[in-house]
Design an enzyme around this catalytic site. Structure first.
Site, PDB file in Angstrom:
ATOM      1  N   GLU A  36       0.431  -1.244  -0.314  1.00 42.13           N
ATOM      2  CA  GLU A  36       0.211  -0.232  -0.129  1.00 42.13           C
ATOM      3  C   GLU A  36       0.820   1.444  -0.326  1.00 42.13           C
ATOM      4  O   GLU A  36       1.991   1.089   0.804  1.00 42.13           O
ATOM      5  CB  GLU A  36      -1.195  -0.040   1.161  1.00 42.13           C
ATOM      6  CG  GLU A  36      -2.126   0.835   1.401  1.00 42.13           C
ATOM      7  CD  GLU A  36      -2.971  -0.672   0.351  1.00 42.13           C
ATOM      8  OE1 GLU A  36      -3.199   0.336  -1.218  1.00 42.13           O
ATOM      9  OE2 GLU A  36      -3.422  -1.353   0.784  1.00 42.13           O
ATOM     10  N   SER A 131     -12.818   3.457  -9.679  1.00 43.21           N
ATOM     11  CA  SER A 131     -12.153   4.767 -10.978  1.00 43.21           C
ATOM     12  C   SER A 131     -11.792   4.111 -11.991  1.00 43.21           C
ATOM     13  O   SER A 131     -11.572   4.118 -12.892  1.00 43.21           O
ATOM     14  CB  SER A 131     -11.649   5.842 -10.234  1.00 43.21           C
ATOM     15  OG  SER A 131     -10.436   5.350  -9.684  1.00 43.21           O
ATOM     16  N   ASP A 175      -3.771   0.700  -9.374  1.00 48.39           N
ATOM     17  CA  ASP A 175      -6.066   0.303  -9.924  1.00 48.39           C
ATOM     18  C   ASP A 175      -6.088  -0.346 -11.319  1.00 48.39           C
ATOM     19  O   ASP A 175      -6.800  -1.127 -11.577  1.00 48.39           O
ATOM     20  CB  ASP A 175      -5.657   1.670  -9.149  1.00 48.39           C
ATOM     21  CG  ASP A 175      -6.148   1.841  -7.817  1.00 48.39           C
ATOM     22  OD1 ASP A 175      -5.537   1.075  -7.279  1.00 48.39           O
ATOM     23  OD2 ASP A 175      -6.714   2.929  -7.435  1.00 48.39           O
ATOM     24  N   TYR A 227      -3.383  12.402   0.342  1.00 45.47           N
ATOM     25  CA  TYR A 227      -3.165  11.653  -0.246  1.00 45.47           C
ATOM     26  C   TYR A 227      -1.565  12.190  -0.774  1.00 45.47           C
ATOM     27  O   TYR A 227      -0.517  12.073  -0.830  1.00 45.47           O
ATOM     28  CB  TYR A 227      -3.926  11.008  -1.402  1.00 45.47           C
ATOM     29  CG  TYR A 227      -3.015   9.896  -2.930  1.00 45.47           C
ATOM     30  CD1 TYR A 227      -3.679   8.927  -2.356  1.00 45.47           C
ATOM     31  CD2 TYR A 227      -2.845  10.687  -3.083  1.00 45.47           C
ATOM     32  CE1 TYR A 227      -2.646   7.618  -3.255  1.00 45.47           C
ATOM     33  CE2 TYR A 227      -1.943   9.643  -4.120  1.00 45.47           C
ATOM     34  CZ  TYR A 227      -2.077   8.353  -4.108  1.00 45.47           C
ATOM     35  OH  TYR A 227      -1.576   7.576  -5.065  1.00 45.47           O
TER      36      TYR A 227
HETATM   37  P1  ADP Z   1     -12.702   4.111  -5.704  1.00 43.96           P
HETATM   38  O1  ADP Z   1     -11.742   4.097  -7.046  1.00 43.96           O
HETATM   39  O2  ADP Z   1     -12.218   3.883  -4.676  1.00 43.96           O
HETATM   40  O3  ADP Z   1     -14.150   3.771  -6.104  1.00 43.96           O
HETATM   41  P2  ADP Z   1     -12.556   7.304  -6.349  1.00 43.96           P
HETATM   42  O4  ADP Z   1     -12.943   8.802  -5.241  1.00 43.96           O
HETATM   43  O5  ADP Z   1     -11.426   7.251  -7.156  1.00 43.96           O
HETATM   44  O6  ADP Z   1     -13.264   5.867  -5.571  1.00 43.96           O
HETATM   45  O7  ADP Z   1     -13.658   6.711  -7.757  1.00 43.96           O
HETATM   46  C1  ADP Z   1     -14.989   7.346  -7.332  1.00 43.96           C
HETATM   47  C2  ADP Z   1     -15.213   8.160  -8.484  1.00 43.96           C
HETATM   48  O8  ADP Z   1     -15.355   7.615  -9.501  1.00 43.96           O
HETATM   49  C3  ADP Z   1     -17.331   8.066  -8.087  1.00 43.96           C
HETATM   50  O9  ADP Z   1     -17.047   9.496  -7.639  1.00 43.96           O
HETATM   51  C4  ADP Z   1     -17.300   8.106  -9.535  1.00 43.96           C
HETATM   52  O10 ADP Z   1     -16.771  10.182  -9.898  1.00 43.96           O
HETATM   53  C5  ADP Z   1     -16.743   7.526 -10.890  1.00 43.96           C
HETATM   54  N1  ADP Z   1     -17.428   6.413 -10.643  1.00 43.96           N
HETATM   55  C6  ADP Z   1     -16.772   5.126 -10.165  1.00 43.96           C
HETATM   56  N2  ADP Z   1     -18.102   3.847 -10.908  1.00 43.96           N
HETATM   57  C7  ADP Z   1     -19.177   5.005 -11.756  1.00 43.96           C
HETATM   58  C8  ADP Z   1     -19.925   4.648 -11.926  1.00 43.96           C
HETATM   59  N3  ADP Z   1     -20.515   3.408 -12.122  1.00 43.96           N
HETATM   60  N4  ADP Z   1     -21.496   5.363 -12.880  1.00 43.96           N
HETATM   61  C9  ADP Z   1     -20.733   6.890 -12.835  1.00 43.96           C
HETATM   62  N5  ADP Z   1     -19.553   7.251 -12.691  1.00 43.96           N
HETATM   63  C10 ADP Z   1     -18.549   6.242 -11.531  1.00 43.96           C
HETATM   64 MG    MG Z   2     -10.318   5.217  -7.482  1.00 41.97          MG
END
Ligand code: ADP
Ligand code: MG
Length: 388
Positions: A36, A131, A175, A227
């Site tokens: 990590e 994401s 990721d 971060y």
């Molecule tokens: P993680 O990657 O840990 O889930 P992040 O903050 O890096 O968290 O990414 C999350 C963001 O990615 C959400 O706030 C959104 O903007 C986008 N996202 C992820 N999945 C979707 C989805 N299925 N539909 C729309 N946006 C999404």
């Molecule tokens: Mg992410």
């Protein structure tokens, strides 16, 4: 349900755009077994793909337009003109897919437009990389539809560029590489310096073990300054030690490095985490390859202590999962992902998982935390085309 229904996504595409999609693609979220905050220090990581995926139905367009829709949000279709895509212009979820198109075009790939509808079973903001799943599914679909033939590792790089530059989130390469390159039944040992990979067989069920993911429901945000601060601290450490990246400090040179850093207390803590964490990844790989799977448990727990005390990216909910699970008999546990919320992983004997899960739920209730969500993680497939 962990996998978004492919047929539903294609049907919804037809209803939304009134045309046939050219195909449906899927890309998974991931959990990181160990390693990590090492991926922006040129170090080692070992994620594996979850069955939870983002599924996208996509049709190619030739008129320079990009239409985007997510089944998971209460927003309509966003329509963009490819020629106007520019970093920092979009603060919405569409920045992720638009950023991928921008990164592909900027790298010289002739993307001419697309209609995209997607749905995901990856929880967002839970440290499970929704994401990257979103970026990689779009990148793979566009690469296939425009016959770009981009190798997986390069797709991951382009997606990282989309997230770093277009979205403005300073993430490492783990990721996207996990989502693009993982294989079912394996964890991915990735050297983030040269992007070389090794698939490490991980069949926990065959050994009577289970790996649980406990989503604390505390939502992190990457873009908040923490971060970036850790990253900057690591860069400062490398500069003070005269190396390109903290990866270059060998484990047996750690004491000397810490002595060199003198009274730079914060940098010393960050350096100690990164150097010991790289070594923990190597230990876990060696143990798994030697068939000594149970012995990785204490290494995971050690990693958590390092993230909590040295890197300082844990939170009370994550610590509660780890402390409670280990006290209830789990072999090991740690936070996974960037921290400040999100998820923890717990390795336990299959026969102990109910007990451990109940103990964690009880501890959350006693502390007044939102009830956690727990599921078993079995290494799934990486990104793929699911229908023509
Ligand atoms: P993680 O990657 O840990 O889930 P992040 O903050 O890096 O968290 O990414 C999350 C963001 O990615 C959400 O706030 C959104 O903007 C986008 N996202 C992820 N999945 C979707 C989805 N299925 N539909 C729309 N946006 C999404
Ligand atoms: Mg992410």
């Amino acid at each position: 349900m962990s996998t978004a229904p492919t047929a539903q996504v294609a049907d919804d595409f037809r209803a939304l755009y009134g045309t046939e999609p050219d195909g449906v693609w899927a890309a998974p979220g991931r959990v990181n077994l160990i390693g990590e905050h090492t991926d922006y220090n040129d170090g080692f990581v070992m994620p594996f793909a979850l069955p939870h995926s983002t599924v996208a139905a996509v049709a190619r367009r030739t008129d320079g337009r990009l239409r985007l829709h997510s089944a998971d949000l209460d927003a309509g279709v966003t329509e963009l003109d490819l020629d106007t895509l520019a970093p920092g212009t979009d603060r919405d979820w569409t920045a992720y897919p638009a950023g991928v198109v921008w990164a592909l075009r900027e790298a010289g790939h002739p993307v001419t437009g697309a209609d995209i509808h997607l749905a995901s079973t990856v929880p967002t903001g839970a440290g499970l990389s929704s994401s990257a799943a979103l970026e990689v599914v779009v990148a793979l679909a566009l690469s296939d539809l425009h016959a770009l033939g981009i190798p997986r590792w390069k797709l991951a790089r382009l997606c990282q560029r989309a997230e770093n530059v277009y979205v403005g989130a300073p993430t490492g390469i783990m990721d996207q590489t996990a989502s693009a390159c993982c294989e079912a039944g394996h964890a991915l040992f990735l050297d983030t310096r040269d992007l070389s990979t090794r698939q490490i067989p991980l069949d926990l069920a065959a050994e009577g073990l289970r790996l649980l993911v406990v989503d604390t429901r505390v939502r992190h945000t990457h873009s908040d300054g923490e971060y970036g601060k850790r990253r900057a601290g690591c860069e400062k450490g490398a500069a003070l030690l005269g190396v390109d990246a903290l990866r270059d400090i060998p484990y047996d040179g750690l004491d000397e490095a810490l002595a060199t850093l003198g009274d730079e207390a914060e940098v010393r803590r960050l350096v100690r985490h990164v150097v010991t964490e790289d070594q923990r990844v190597e230990r876990v790989v060696a143990l798994l390859e030697a068939g000594r799977t149970r012995e990785i448990g204490p290494v995971l727990t050690e990693g958590h202590a390092s993230l909590r005390d040295d890197f300082r990216v844990s939170c009370p909910e994550l610590d509660t999962v780890v402390d409670t699970a280990v006290a209830a008999g789990a072999l090991g546990a740690r936070m996974t992902g960037g921290g400040f919320g999100g998820s923890a992983i717990v390795l336990a004997e299959a026969t102990d998982t109910d007990l451990v899960t109940k103990a964690v739920e009880a501890a959350f209730a006693a502390a007044g935390f939102t009830a956690p969500r727990t599921f078993e993680a079995v290494p799934g497939e990486g990104a793929r085309r699911v229908t023509r």
